[in-house]
Motif scaffolding. Structure first.
Motif, PDB file in Angstrom:
ATOM      1  N   ALA A   1      30.333  -8.387  18.310  1.00 41.21           N
ATOM      2  CA  ALA A   1      30.881  -9.749  18.171  1.00 41.21           C
ATOM      3  C   ALA A   1      31.635  -9.932  16.854  1.00 41.21           C
ATOM      4  N   TRP A   2      31.430  -8.989  15.928  1.00 43.48           N
ATOM      5  CA  TRP A   2      31.991  -9.138  14.582  1.00 43.48           C
ATOM      6  C   TRP A   2      33.535  -9.225  14.521  1.00 43.48           C
ATOM      7  N   PRO A   3      34.251  -8.365  15.253  1.00 42.26           N
ATOM      8  CA  PRO A   3      35.724  -8.432  15.120  1.00 42.26           C
ATOM      9  C   PRO A   3      36.272  -9.811  15.477  1.00 42.26           C
ATOM     10  N   GLU A   4      35.710 -10.415  16.524  1.00 46.16           N
ATOM     11  CA  GLU A   4      36.191 -11.747  16.914  1.00 46.16           C
ATOM     12  C   GLU A   4      35.808 -12.784  15.854  1.00 46.16           C
ATOM     13  N   LEU A   5      34.588 -12.641  15.299  1.00 48.67           N
ATOM     14  CA  LEU A   5      34.171 -13.565  14.238  1.00 48.67           C
ATOM     15  C   LEU A   5      35.126 -13.461  13.054  1.00 48.67           C
ATOM     16  N   ALA A   6      35.410 -12.222  12.639  1.00 50.26           N
ATOM     17  CA  ALA A   6      36.303 -12.030  11.477  1.00 50.26           C
ATOM     18  C   ALA A   6      37.686 -12.609  11.765  1.00 50.26           C
ATOM     19  N   ALA A   7      38.177 -12.392  12.994  1.00 53.13           N
ATOM     20  CA  ALA A   7      39.514 -12.901  13.353  1.00 53.13           C
ATOM     21  C   ALA A   7      39.514 -14.431  13.379  1.00 53.13           C
ATOM     22  N   ASP A   8      38.452 -15.029  13.944  1.00 51.74           N
ATOM     23  CA  ASP A   8      38.370 -16.494  14.005  1.00 51.74           C
ATOM     24  C   ASP A   8      38.306 -17.103  12.605  1.00 51.74           C
ATOM     25  N   LEU A   9      37.508 -16.460  11.727  1.00 47.05           N
ATOM     26  CA  LEU A   9      37.387 -16.994  10.366  1.00 47.05           C
ATOM     27  C   LEU A   9      38.733 -16.916   9.647  1.00 47.05           C
ATOM     28  N   LEU A  10      39.443 -15.814   9.869  1.00 43.62           N
ATOM     29  CA  LEU A  10      40.767 -15.669   9.236  1.00 43.62           C
ATOM     30  C   LEU A  10      41.725 -16.728   9.773  1.00 43.62           C
ATOM     31  N   ALA A  11      41.693 -16.926  11.095  1.00 44.92           N
ATOM     32  CA  ALA A  11      42.623 -17.894  11.694  1.00 44.92           C
ATOM     33  C   ALA A  11      42.296 -19.316  11.223  1.00 44.92           C
ATOM     34  N   THR A  12      41.002 -19.624  11.079  1.00 44.53           N
ATOM     35  CA  THR A  12      40.618 -20.996  10.712  1.00 44.53           C
ATOM     36  C   THR A  12      40.806 -21.272   9.227  1.00 44.53           C
ATOM     37  N   THR A  13      40.496 -20.262   8.399  1.00 42.53           N
ATOM     38  CA  THR A  13      40.430 -20.534   6.952  1.00 42.53           C
ATOM     39  C   THR A  13      41.445 -19.759   6.122  1.00 42.53           C
ATOM     40  N   GLY A  14      42.022 -18.712   6.707  1.00 45.14           N
ATOM     41  CA  GLY A  14      42.906 -17.846   5.914  1.00 45.14           C
ATOM     42  C   GLY A  14      42.138 -16.864   5.044  1.00 45.14           C
ATOM     43  N   ILE A  15      40.797 -16.844   5.167  1.00 47.15           N
ATOM     44  CA  ILE A  15      39.996 -15.932   4.337  1.00 47.15           C
ATOM     45  C   ILE A  15      39.692 -14.655   5.134  1.00 47.15           C
ATOM     46  N   GLY A  16      40.117 -13.530   4.601  1.00 56.65           N
ATOM     47  CA  GLY A  16      39.795 -12.240   5.212  1.00 56.65           C
ATOM     48  C   GLY A  16      38.432 -11.793   4.720  1.00 56.65           C
ATOM     49  N   VAL A  17      37.584 -11.328   5.630  1.00 57.64           N
ATOM     50  CA  VAL A  17      36.233 -10.955   5.201  1.00 57.64           C
ATOM     51  C   VAL A  17      36.091  -9.440   5.019  1.00 57.64           C
ATOM     52  N   GLY A  18      37.218  -8.725   5.121  1.00 61.73           N
ATOM     53  CA  GLY A  18      37.208  -7.293   4.794  1.00 61.73           C
ATOM     54  C   GLY A  18      36.395  -6.458   5.760  1.00 61.73           C
ATOM     55  N   LEU A  19      36.405  -6.823   7.041  1.00 64.89           N
ATOM     56  CA  LEU A  19      35.620  -6.049   8.015  1.00 64.89           C
ATOM     57  C   LEU A  19      36.281  -4.709   8.314  1.00 64.89           C
ATOM     58  N   HIS A  20      35.498  -3.640   8.234  1.00 63.16           N
ATOM     59  CA  HIS A  20      35.927  -2.311   8.685  1.00 63.16           C
ATOM     60  C   HIS A  20      34.769  -1.715   9.453  1.00 63.16           C
ATOM     61  N   GLN A  21      35.018  -1.231  10.645  1.00 67.26           N
ATOM     62  CA  GLN A  21      33.947  -0.626  11.447  1.00 67.26           C
ATOM     63  C   GLN A  21      34.347   0.790  11.893  1.00 67.26           C
ATOM     64  N   PRO A  22      34.451   1.700  10.907  1.00 64.62           N
ATOM     65  CA  PRO A  22      34.880   3.058  11.245  1.00 64.62           C
ATOM     66  C   PRO A  22      33.718   3.965  11.637  1.00 64.62           C
ATOM     67  N   GLY A  23      32.485   3.414  11.752  1.00 68.87           N
ATOM     68  CA  GLY A  23      31.293   4.235  11.905  1.00 68.87           C
ATOM     69  C   GLY A  23      30.674   4.430  10.535  1.00 68.87           C
ATOM     70  N   GLY A  24      29.428   4.913  10.494  1.00 72.27           N
ATOM     71  CA  GLY A  24      28.749   5.053   9.204  1.00 72.27           C
ATOM     72  C   GLY A  24      27.893   6.297   9.152  1.00 72.27           C
ATOM     73  N   LEU A  25      27.597   6.728   7.916  1.00 75.17           N
ATOM     74  CA  LEU A  25      26.849   7.969   7.700  1.00 75.17           C
ATOM     75  C   LEU A  25      25.515   7.710   7.022  1.00 75.17           C
ATOM     76  N   HIS A  26      24.491   8.396   7.509  1.00 80.74           N
ATOM     77  CA  HIS A  26      23.185   8.407   6.830  1.00 80.74           C
ATOM     78  C   HIS A  26      22.917   9.864   6.446  1.00 80.74           C
ATOM     79  N   PHE A  27      22.871  10.140   5.126  1.00 83.42           N
ATOM     80  CA  PHE A  27      22.789  11.531   4.657  1.00 83.42           C
ATOM     81  C   PHE A  27      21.367  12.086   4.690  1.00 83.42           C
ATOM     82  N   CYS A  28      21.279  13.398   4.911  1.00 84.40           N
ATOM     83  CA  CYS A  28      20.000  14.115   4.873  1.00 84.40           C
ATOM     84  C   CYS A  28      20.110  15.246   3.850  1.00 84.40           C
ATOM     85  N   PHE A  29      18.981  15.514   3.182  1.00 81.99           N
ATOM     86  CA  PHE A  29      19.006  16.489   2.088  1.00 81.99           C
ATOM     87  C   PHE A  29      18.180  17.748   2.374  1.00 81.99           C
TER      88      PHE A  29
END
Ligand SMILES: Cc1cc2nc3c(=O)[nH]c(=O)nc-3n(C[C@H](O)[C@H](O)[C@H](O)COP(=O)(O)OP(=O)(O)OC[C@H]3O[C@@H](n4cnc5c(N)ncnc54)[C@H](O)[C@@H]3O)c2cc1C
Length: 377
Positions: A76-104
């Motif tokens: 639901a986040w991309p639509e939320l970020a887009a709606d907030l930008l459209a309503t307020t002009g504030i970009g919330v810097g959303l990036h969803q490229p996937g994430g890493l959890h490191f193991c040692f």
């Protein structure tokens, strides 16, 4: 507002942190006239002191309802970020490229693989994509990986955003849509009746048929006023911030993420310290920095420019609490320790349920009644 100083609305939301603001925005977007009563930026500040991950992997082990909820929120986040930008002009810097959890170590890799495999099995038909990525392949994905990193788990669902821009945008959008924000409004008493709630703020009162308690750790005291319970405890987390540098990290990790402005955030501490937020401890700051440098040795070249501590809002099993009062229908409580991640769900899924008058049946495992069962057992 009437001549007697009574403000009547469709909904009252108590708490102006990430949870309260996302729900209040969602309610106002549903067309409900909503007032948000907020004590303000006092000591606990989870919403202003967090790491900013929109994180799905490792959430909801043994609790598929929580895994689905987190997954739905990331969706639901991309639509939320887009709606907030459209309503307020504030970009919330959303990036969803996937994430890493490191193991040692190889052991850690095997344990992590088992955990991710269990999450996949528990996801059922909803699916759960993940990969265990060996260090040789990781080195092409992230630069300057330390020699001690053996590999990482990856899911495509993870991401990050600016939590401060998010909080600002939620408040601004709520008010742009006609919502009424009342700062310095600490709620201490509630007059409750089924679908009829009155809250006094100084000489004025606010009245509404819906009441949402989303005041973070404050819910522990407020929930009993509407026949509910919120057994919450604070868990301290500390974060270090480096000076800005060129963009190097293309995707967030559970210990380091790079902001749009170029700073690196280092963190991941979890400390049971009661309500002590203000103290940052050199030992924990060293441990955070050490882990970051062990992962990416080049971080040692950067100056730390800021550091802080803030309190997570933790339930006994670490999962969210969403509950509605049987005694006073219309009263709902909402708490979680992943208010950035779950902002999408709070604004777009939870708020419509509250607007419609009842939580959906699939929300029942989130009820705090689960702790009564655990106590009785
Ligand atoms: C170090 C750290 C790192 C984190 N990292 C992440 C992350 O990467 N991703 C993620 O998803 N989450 C993360 N979190 C968690 C996230 O920050 C919280 O889940 C979220 O901020 C909780 O928001 P909240 O609105 O419930 O609580 P709060 O931020 O505590 O806000 C509660 C609000 O209610 C108000 N209030 C309290 N009592 C009353 C009252 N009686 N009357 C009126 N108002 C009242 C307070 O003044 C406050 O404004 C992290 C938290 C910490 C501490």
């Amino acid at each position: 507002m009437t001549a007697t100083g009574q403000d009547t609305r469709d909904a009252i939301v108590v708490g102006g942190g990430l949870v309260g603001a996302a729900i209040a925005y969602g309610l106002q977007r549903q067309g409900l006239t909503t007032v948000m009563l907020d004590e303000g930026d006092v000591a606990h500040r989870a919403s202003r002191g967090n790491f900013g991950l929109v994180w799905v992997q490792s959430k909801g082990l043994g609790a598929p309802h929580y895994q689905h909820w987190t997954h739905a929120s990331a969706g639901a986040w991309p639509e939320l970020a887009a709606d907030l930008l459209a309503t307020t002009g504030i970009g919330v810097g959303l990036h969803q490229p996937g994430g890493l959890h490191f193991c040692f170590s190889d052991d850690e890799m095997a344990q992590r693989d088992a955990l991710m495999g269990q999450l996949r099995r528990e996801a059922g038909n909803a699916g759960y994509e993940y990969r265990m990525i060996p260090a040789a392949e990781l080195r092409d994905m992230v630069p300057g990986l330390g020699p001690q990193v053996v590999g990482a788990s990856w899911t495509p669902y993870d991401g990050h955003a600016s939590p401060l821009h998010l909080l600002r945008a939620l408040h601004a959008a709520f008010q742009d849509l006609g919502g009424h924000y009342r700062p310095n409004a600490k709620v201490t008493a509630i007059k409750a009746a089924p679908r009829d709630f009155t809250v006094a703020i100084g000489a004025e009162t606010v009245r509404a048929p819906r009441l949402v308690l989303a005041s973070g750790l404050g819910n522990a005291d407020l929930a009993p006023l509407v026949g509910l319970s919120a057994p919450l405890r604070p868990e301290r987390g500390q974060i270090l911030v480096t000076e800005r540098t060129r963009q190097v990290l293309g995707l967030p990790t559970h210990v380091v993420r790079q902001t749009e402005e170029g700073s690196l955030l280092l963190g991941d501490s979890k400390e049971d310290m009661g309500f002590d937020t203000l103290t940052q401890t050199p030992a924990m700051m060293r441990a955070i920095a050490h882990k970051a440098v062990r992962t990416f040795p080049w971080i040692a070249e950067l100056n730390i420019v800021r550091a802080w501590a803030a309190l997570r809002v933790m339930s006994p099993d670490g999962k969210p609490i969403y509950d509605e009062s049987e005694r006073y229908p219309g009263a709902t409580i909402a708490n979680c320790h992943s208010g950035v991640t779950l902002a999408g769900a709070h604004a777009s899924l939870l708020a419509p349920m509250i607007a419609a008058g009842a939580l959906a049946p699939e929300m029942s495992p989130f009820s705090a009644r689960r702790f009564d069962v655990q106590k009785a057992a």
